[in-house]
Design a protein around this motif. Structure first.
Motif, PDB file in Angstrom:
ATOM      1  N   ASN A 111       0.819  -1.213   0.000  1.00  0.00           N
ATOM      2  CA  ASN A 111       0.000   0.000   0.000  1.00  0.00           C
ATOM      3  C   ASN A 111       0.855   1.266   0.000  1.00  0.00           C
ATOM      4  O   ASN A 111       0.489   2.263  -0.618  1.00  0.00           O
ATOM      5  N   ARG A 112       2.004   1.211   0.680  1.00  0.00           N
ATOM      6  CA  ARG A 112       2.919   2.363   0.626  1.00  0.00           C
ATOM      7  C   ARG A 112       3.458   2.522  -0.793  1.00  0.00           C
ATOM      8  O   ARG A 112       3.567   3.637  -1.299  1.00  0.00           O
ATOM      9  N   GLY A 113       3.749   1.396  -1.437  1.00  0.00           N
ATOM     10  CA  GLY A 113       4.165   1.460  -2.841  1.00  0.00           C
ATOM     11  C   GLY A 113       3.080   2.069  -3.712  1.00  0.00           C
ATOM     12  O   GLY A 113       3.356   2.886  -4.597  1.00  0.00           O
ATOM     13  N   ALA A 114       1.829   1.695  -3.463  1.00  0.00           N
ATOM     14  CA  ALA A 114       0.714   2.266  -4.223  1.00  0.00           C
ATOM     15  C   ALA A 114       0.614   3.772  -3.987  1.00  0.00           C
ATOM     16  O   ALA A 114       0.379   4.534  -4.930  1.00  0.00           O
ATOM     17  N   PHE A 129       7.139  -2.257  -3.744  1.00  0.00           N
ATOM     18  CA  PHE A 129       6.513  -3.442  -4.343  1.00  0.00           C
ATOM     19  C   PHE A 129       7.459  -4.642  -4.269  1.00  0.00           C
ATOM     20  O   PHE A 129       7.041  -5.757  -3.983  1.00  0.00           O
ATOM     21  N   ARG A 130       8.740  -4.400  -4.507  1.00  0.00           N
ATOM     22  CA  ARG A 130       9.724  -5.501  -4.416  1.00  0.00           C
ATOM     23  C   ARG A 130       9.860  -5.992  -2.973  1.00  0.00           C
ATOM     24  O   ARG A 130       9.965  -7.197  -2.728  1.00  0.00           O
ATOM     25  N   GLU A 139       1.703 -13.008  -3.398  1.00  0.00           N
ATOM     26  CA  GLU A 139       0.348 -12.469  -3.319  1.00  0.00           C
ATOM     27  C   GLU A 139      -0.039 -11.769  -4.617  1.00  0.00           C
ATOM     28  O   GLU A 139       0.767 -11.059  -5.223  1.00  0.00           O
ATOM     29  N   GLU A 140      -1.286 -11.948  -5.018  1.00  0.00           N
ATOM     30  CA  GLU A 140      -1.781 -11.453  -6.300  1.00  0.00           C
ATOM     31  C   GLU A 140      -1.683  -9.936  -6.436  1.00  0.00           C
ATOM     32  O   GLU A 140      -1.278  -9.429  -7.487  1.00  0.00           O
ATOM     33  N   ASP A 141      -2.062  -9.186  -5.388  1.00  0.00           N
ATOM     34  CA  ASP A 141      -2.004  -7.722  -5.464  1.00  0.00           C
ATOM     35  C   ASP A 141      -0.577  -7.237  -5.701  1.00  0.00           C
ATOM     36  O   ASP A 141      -0.343  -6.337  -6.502  1.00  0.00           O
ATOM     37  N   VAL A 142       0.363  -7.847  -5.008  1.00  0.00           N
ATOM     38  CA  VAL A 142       1.769  -7.456  -5.146  1.00  0.00           C
ATOM     39  C   VAL A 142       2.272  -7.798  -6.545  1.00  0.00           C
ATOM     40  O   VAL A 142       2.913  -6.975  -7.200  1.00  0.00           O
ATOM     41  N   SER A 143       1.973  -9.002  -7.006  1.00  0.00           N
ATOM     42  CA  SER A 143       2.396  -9.417  -8.352  1.00  0.00           C
ATOM     43  C   SER A 143       1.818  -8.494  -9.421  1.00  0.00           C
ATOM     44  O   SER A 143       2.516  -8.119 -10.371  1.00  0.00           O
ATOM     45  N   ALA A 144       0.552  -8.120  -9.258  1.00  0.00           N
ATOM     46  CA  ALA A 144      -0.080  -7.215 -10.218  1.00  0.00           C
ATOM     47  C   ALA A 144       0.607  -5.853 -10.216  1.00  0.00           C
ATOM     48  O   ALA A 144       0.836  -5.259 -11.282  1.00  0.00           O
ATOM     49  N   ASN A 145       0.950  -5.353  -9.034  1.00  0.00           N
ATOM     50  CA  ASN A 145       1.615  -4.050  -8.960  1.00  0.00           C
ATOM     51  C   ASN A 145       3.012  -4.098  -9.556  1.00  0.00           C
ATOM     52  O   ASN A 145       3.429  -3.158 -10.242  1.00  0.00           O
ATOM     53  N   LEU A 146       3.735  -5.171  -9.304  1.00  0.00           N
ATOM     54  CA  LEU A 146       5.059  -5.310  -9.917  1.00  0.00           C
ATOM     55  C   LEU A 146       4.959  -5.387 -11.436  1.00  0.00           C
ATOM     56  O   LEU A 146       5.747  -4.753 -12.147  1.00  0.00           O
ATOM     57  N   ALA A 147       4.007  -6.161 -11.935  1.00  0.00           N
ATOM     58  CA  ALA A 147       3.818  -6.268 -13.383  1.00  0.00           C
ATOM     59  C   ALA A 147       3.465  -4.914 -13.983  1.00  0.00           C
ATOM     60  O   ALA A 147       4.000  -4.532 -15.028  1.00  0.00           O
ATOM     61  N   MET A 148       2.575  -4.168 -13.312  1.00  0.00           N
ATOM     62  CA  MET A 148       2.195  -2.840 -13.784  1.00  0.00           C
ATOM     63  C   MET A 148       3.415  -1.921 -13.825  1.00  0.00           C
ATOM     64  O   MET A 148       3.644  -1.232 -14.813  1.00  0.00           O
ATOM     65  N   ALA A 149       4.200  -1.944 -12.769  1.00  0.00           N
ATOM     66  CA  ALA A 149       5.374  -1.076 -12.685  1.00  0.00           C
ATOM     67  C   ALA A 149       6.412  -1.427 -13.752  1.00  0.00           C
ATOM     68  O   ALA A 149       6.969  -0.540 -14.398  1.00  0.00           O
ATOM     69  N   MET A 150       6.642  -2.710 -13.956  1.00  0.00           N
ATOM     70  CA  MET A 150       7.618  -3.140 -14.961  1.00  0.00           C
ATOM     71  C   MET A 150       7.118  -2.857 -16.361  1.00  0.00           C
ATOM     72  O   MET A 150       7.880  -2.433 -17.225  1.00  0.00           O
ATOM     73  N   CYS A 151       5.853  -3.076 -16.609  1.00  0.00           N
ATOM     74  CA  CYS A 151       5.272  -2.829 -17.917  1.00  0.00           C
ATOM     75  C   CYS A 151       5.295  -1.348 -18.245  1.00  0.00           C
ATOM     76  O   CYS A 151       5.652  -0.957 -19.341  1.00  0.00           O
TER      77      CYS A 151
END
Length: 155
Positions: A111-114, A129-130, A139-151
């Motif tokens: 959430n701090r990353g968000a 996020f890392r 966890e799905e929320d974390v994986s989604a945020n990492l994917a969003m950030a990398m993309c």
């Protein structure tokens, strides 16, 4: 030529779908639920995206005599509520309070990353996020945020 087309079609069919990345622009918030009834109500508000309720419930919770576990959850949820409501400074402060109680609280890290992401601080967001990914178990929320950030950073 027919062999090449067949091989290409076969490669598309058997290619793993796990490599697909989401380029959604909004980070996922992670709600934290405990057995405590009011914390559970706050979590439910996070899950429904009722950010004003998350904040209202959370502000009362963190001032009460909760156990450290429940207070960590309440602060983490409050962080999500503030971030989604646009109060990034309050969100960062709330997440820091949760992390002061438990430094490996992956939901607070997420959430701090968000909150950092929404404030435009992409470097701090990716770092959080890392850290959330390292503290969680995929966890799905974390994986989604990492994917969003990398993309997003690759575009």
């Amino acid at each position: 030529m027919r062999s090449v087309l067949l091989a290409a079609a076969l490669a598309v069919i058997v290619a793993p779908t796990g490599f697909a990345q989401s380029c959604d622009g909004e980070p996922a918030m992670a709600g934290h639920r405990t057995a405590h009834g009011t914390v559970r109500a706050q979590y439910n508000a996070v899950e429904r995206g009722e950010w004003a309720n998350v904040v209202l419930i959370g502000e009362g919770l963190v001032e009460s005599g909760l156990s450290a576990r429940n207070k960590t959850a309440a602060w983490s949820n409050l962080c999500a509520g503030y971030a989604a409501s646009g109060d990034v400074d309050a969100a960062l402060s709330a997440c820091d309070e949760a992390l002061a109680l438990r430094d490996d609280a992956w939901r607070a890290l997420n959430n701090r990353g968000a909150a950092h992401w929404l404030a435009g601080n992409r470097v701090a967001a990716v770092a959080d996020f890392r850290a959330a990914d390292a503290a969680s178990s995929g966890e799905e929320d974390v994986s989604a945020n990492l994917a969003m950030a990398m993309c997003t950073s690759a575009s």
